[in-house]
Design an enzyme around this catalytic site. Structure first.
Site, short mmCIF file in Angstrom:
data_model
loop_
_atom_site.label_atom_id
_atom_site.label_comp_id
_atom_site.label_asym_id
_atom_site.label_seq_id
_atom_site.Cartn_x
_atom_site.Cartn_y
_atom_site.Cartn_z
CB THR A 1 33.44 30.05 40.76
OG1 THR A 1 33.39 30.11 39.34
CG2 THR A 1 32.27 29.27 41.27
NE ARG B 1 32.94 33.02 29.99
CZ ARG B 1 33.22 32.59 31.22
NH1 ARG B 1 32.67 33.16 32.27
NH2 ARG B 1 34.07 31.57 31.40
N GLY C 1 35.80 28.44 32.68
CA GLY C 1 34.55 27.72 32.51
C GLY C 1 34.40 27.00 31.19
#
Length: 320
Positions: free
Chosen positions: A184, A212, A238
């Site tokens: 991220t 996913r 996540g």
């Protein structure tokens, strides 16, 4: 002063104190002068991205636009294997991207599992501004991008393809995200008007199962903004962040009196307590309405950049 007037004033005083206590951190500091100095904070070592976001803020751009300018830098960087063009593919060799944005008014937009569109953070903003929806996914998001002038481009570079082919020889899936497999870029900005906006963009975990989706494009998990309090972004595994609606939790903890650092610590401890000696990495990064930032992580290796007063500084974060 007669007795009735005295007690009325006393009760009003107690009532006011209770309200202040309930509303917490933001209300207790409501009389603090508005921050005039723009601030940008960014996950990991994305130095150039955070600097560009800071420069955009300095030029007078709003918080969300500035955050997206920063995210675009890494989305277009072929050497970044976790965001945008050059991102690591799924098990079938397809790169799919996710992103979310949120502005100071509480408006938000998100795209999930998008193929062949580089600047998905910009696309998420278009979803927010040009559709009646919050989320578009897959082919629908791609079609929306085409209608809005985005050019399609293969996201799999020769380098990522080579690494994927090598992985296929021994296809062991390792979701223990950290420096080489973090997933991220999260940017939070505070503009000259004192408004907060943020973005979260990713190509997801390396060699994930097809379809996913992690926390990054999920409003409240990977990103959350409340302009009266502050904002938060998350990075790492996540699946665990989604379980506690991590970024929303951090902001709510700030609302109830915790500093950005304390809020990140508490959110992370909730994950830590559920997992015995966790091997995966998770980090939270937060910025409050008054320009204070804070972060917390599970494992060594996490740092973030903070742009303030024309200085773009890397801050290392110690694990809890």
């Amino acid at each position: 002063m007669n007795r009735r007037l005295f007690f009325n004033r006393l009760l009003i005083g107690f009532g006011s104190a209770s309200i202040v206590k309930e509303r917490g951190y933001a209300l207790k500091k409501k009389n603090k002068p508005m921050v005039k100095t723009p601030i940008s904070i960014c996950t990991w070592d994305f130095k150039k991205a955070n600097f560009q976001a800071g420069m955009a803020l300095e030029s007078g751009k709003d918080a969300l636009s500035s955050a997206i300018i920063g995210a675009n830098v890494e989305e277009e960087n072929p050497k970044n294997s976790t965001v945008g063009y050059g991102g690591t593919p799924d098990r079938e060799g397809t790169v799919t991207l996710d992103a979310a944005v949120m502005d100071h008014k509480g408006n938000c937009g998100s795209v999930l599992g998008v193929k062949k569109v580089v600047n998905v953070s910009s696309l998420a903003k278009d979803v927010m501004e040009k559709t009646p929806h919050v989320i578009l996914s897959g082919k629908g998001a791609q079609n929306f991008a085409i209608k809005n002038g985005y050019k399609l481009k293969s996201l799999l570079t020769e380098d990522s393809k080579k690494k994927w082919m090598e992985w296929k020889k021994k296809p062991i899936y390792n979701p223990n995200t950290n420096i080489d497999n973090h997933d991220t870029i999260g940017i939070l900005c505070l503009d000259k008007k004192g408004n907060i906006g943020g973005v979260c963009s990713t190509s997801g975990l390396a060699y994930k199962m097809q379809g996913r989706i992690g926390d990054s494009p999920i409003i409240g998990s990977g990103l959350y903004i409340d302009n009266n309090v502050g904002g938060a972004v998350a990075t790492g595994l996540g699946e665990e962040i989604i379980k506690i609606v991590g970024s929303f939790l951090v902001v709510e903890l700030m609302r109830n009196g915790k500093t950005p650092k304390q809020a990140c610590d508490e959110a992370l401890l909730r994950i830590y307590r559920k997992n015995k000696s966790p091997k995966f990495q998770i980090a939270f990064l937060a910025l409050d309405k008054h320009g204070n930032s804070g972060s917390s992580c599970l494992q060594e290796g996490f740092s973030y950049y903070r742009y303030k007063n024309n200085t773009n500084k890397n801050l290392k974060v110690r694990p809890i």
